[in-house]
Design a protein around this motif. Sequence first.
Motif, PDB file in Angstrom:
ATOM      1  N   THR A   1      24.753  31.345  49.103  1.00 61.09           N
ATOM      2  CA  THR A   1      26.032  31.422  49.443  1.00 61.09           C
ATOM      3  C   THR A   1      26.975  30.550  48.640  1.00 61.09           C
ATOM      4  O   THR A   1      26.743  29.526  48.036  1.00 61.09           O
ATOM      5  CB  THR A   1      26.093  30.883  51.013  1.00 61.09           C
TER       6      THR A   1
ATOM      7  N   VAL B   1      30.327  28.148  48.894  1.00 62.98           N
ATOM      8  CA  VAL B   1      31.208  27.394  49.848  1.00 62.98           C
ATOM      9  C   VAL B   1      32.313  27.008  49.147  1.00 62.98           C
ATOM     10  O   VAL B   1      32.031  26.091  48.115  1.00 62.98           O
ATOM     11  CB  VAL B   1      30.487  26.372  50.847  1.00 62.98           C
TER      12      VAL B   1
ATOM     13  N   THR C   1      31.544  32.579  51.635  1.00 58.36           N
ATOM     14  CA  THR C   1      31.130  32.466  52.851  1.00 58.36           C
ATOM     15  C   THR C   1      31.892  31.661  53.816  1.00 58.36           C
ATOM     16  O   THR C   1      32.185  32.122  54.966  1.00 58.36           O
ATOM     17  CB  THR C   1      29.733  32.018  52.779  1.00 58.36           C
ATOM     18  N   LEU C   2      32.284  30.448  53.263  1.00 56.46           N
ATOM     19  CA  LEU C   2      32.924  29.620  54.042  1.00 56.46           C
ATOM     20  C   LEU C   2      33.995  28.895  53.254  1.00 56.46           C
ATOM     21  O   LEU C   2      34.003  28.784  51.935  1.00 56.46           O
ATOM     22  CB  LEU C   2      32.132  28.243  54.612  1.00 56.46           C
TER      23      LEU C   2
ATOM     24  N   TYR D   1      36.661  25.486  53.544  1.00 56.80           N
ATOM     25  CA  TYR D   1      37.320  24.163  53.997  1.00 56.80           C
ATOM     26  C   TYR D   1      38.493  23.630  53.436  1.00 56.80           C
ATOM     27  O   TYR D   1      38.552  23.519  52.300  1.00 56.80           O
ATOM     28  CB  TYR D   1      36.285  22.854  53.809  1.00 56.80           C
TER      29      TYR D   1
ATOM     30  N   LEU E   1      35.748  32.905  56.844  1.00 55.46           N
ATOM     31  CA  LEU E   1      35.814  31.674  57.797  1.00 55.46           C
ATOM     32  C   LEU E   1      36.334  30.769  57.026  1.00 55.46           C
ATOM     33  O   LEU E   1      35.910  30.143  56.105  1.00 55.46           O
ATOM     34  CB  LEU E   1      34.530  31.375  58.359  1.00 55.46           C
TER      35      LEU E   1
ATOM     36  N   ASN F   1      37.599  26.268  57.808  1.00 59.69           N
ATOM     37  CA  ASN F   1      37.772  25.056  58.820  1.00 59.69           C
ATOM     38  C   ASN F   1      38.798  24.462  58.198  1.00 59.69           C
ATOM     39  O   ASN F   1      38.695  23.968  56.942  1.00 59.69           O
ATOM     40  CB  ASN F   1      36.238  24.455  58.725  1.00 59.69           C
TER      41      ASN F   1
ATOM     42  N   SER G   1      41.497  26.454  62.720  1.00 53.30           N
ATOM     43  CA  SER G   1      40.203  26.621  62.273  1.00 53.30           C
ATOM     44  C   SER G   1      39.454  27.858  62.860  1.00 53.30           C
ATOM     45  O   SER G   1      39.781  27.896  64.126  1.00 53.30           O
ATOM     46  CB  SER G   1      39.205  25.309  62.207  1.00 53.30           C
TER      47      SER G   1
ATOM     48  N   THR H   1      32.656  22.058  62.369  1.00 55.64           N
ATOM     49  CA  THR H   1      31.630  21.401  62.176  1.00 55.64           C
ATOM     50  C   THR H   1      31.128  20.535  63.019  1.00 55.64           C
ATOM     51  O   THR H   1      31.705  19.332  63.263  1.00 55.64           O
ATOM     52  CB  THR H   1      31.925  20.858  60.672  1.00 55.64           C
TER      53      THR H   1
END
Length: 331
Positions: free
Chosen positions: A13, A15, A74-75, A77, A99, A101, A109, A113
């Motif tokens: 993935t 990030v 995938t994510l 921040y 997605l 955060n 968000s 986490t």
Amino acid sequence: MQHFPIFLAMADTRVLLSGGGAAALAKLRLLMKTPARIEVYALDAAPEIHTWARQDRLTVVPRPLQAEDLSGATLVYAADEDGARDARTALLAREAGVLVNVVDNLDASAFITPAMVDRAPVTVAIGTEGAAPVLARRIKAVLEEQLPLATGPLAVAAAGFRDRAELLPHGRPRRAFWAEWFDRAGPQAHAAGLDLDAALSGLLAAHLDGAGLRSRVTLAWTGSADPDLLVMKTRRALDTADVVVHDADIAPEILELARREADFLTLHPTATIPPLPHLLAQRAANARHVLYLSSQPCSEGLATAIRAAGPDVTLIPGLPGEPTIQRQEHA
């Protein structure tokens, strides 16, 4: 439950993290425990981040995050610690369907986490949906004390041994084997520096010979309806017992701690039952573990009578509902 807890597969993935300051460092220390490919977008990243980049633990991109960067991520921040820049990052992520955060911004968000207890491959996640982060840290501290560092190695050894353990019949015999590994045999082998696979092989041989298939009765008591006043050994017995025999006045909150698959038998004062030692011994037949949970202290005489009928017996002391502590003060 406004946030549904999941464990996300992180292998293969990407990030992305926007930011290079203190908030970014805190998130990166967690993310680097995973196999994800981490990309940090920051014009002025902290020296630690550049050190991690030289160690090939992440990639630093010295510019702001752009929309095209999010393809295949995938994510994301948002950790710039600046409201406008974090809002821009969150918008880019939402438009790309990734997605996001936003650090310290629950409303913005898509995921949070949680606090974590890391005993990989055993991981415990604690979340309060942003309502009480101090409470989450307190729970984490308690769990850190309860889960020794050996938990991870014991779990790794168990994972490699699982196929061989299938020589034991499914159900109670196999459950008894793993319970002894994690409760006693495994911690002892790890503390002694023994080869864990060899220790598992020896334990399996003993259980295949029937050494781990003894009928057991645990006698415990509590004078309180408060689960927090249960002694730890009684809590563990509730978690492992195949049968829970209990006095009628034991609180439902206490019984909720029992294993979901356990059988329950309530002893009402007016019921006609066999003598208690015989009843408990009968319920422990076929190598079952029976817990008798009383609202009064259990006698050594009861334990002796049960042993005479065959099962092994463990007697656990309890606590009264309102213990009286007498204090002597000296001048």
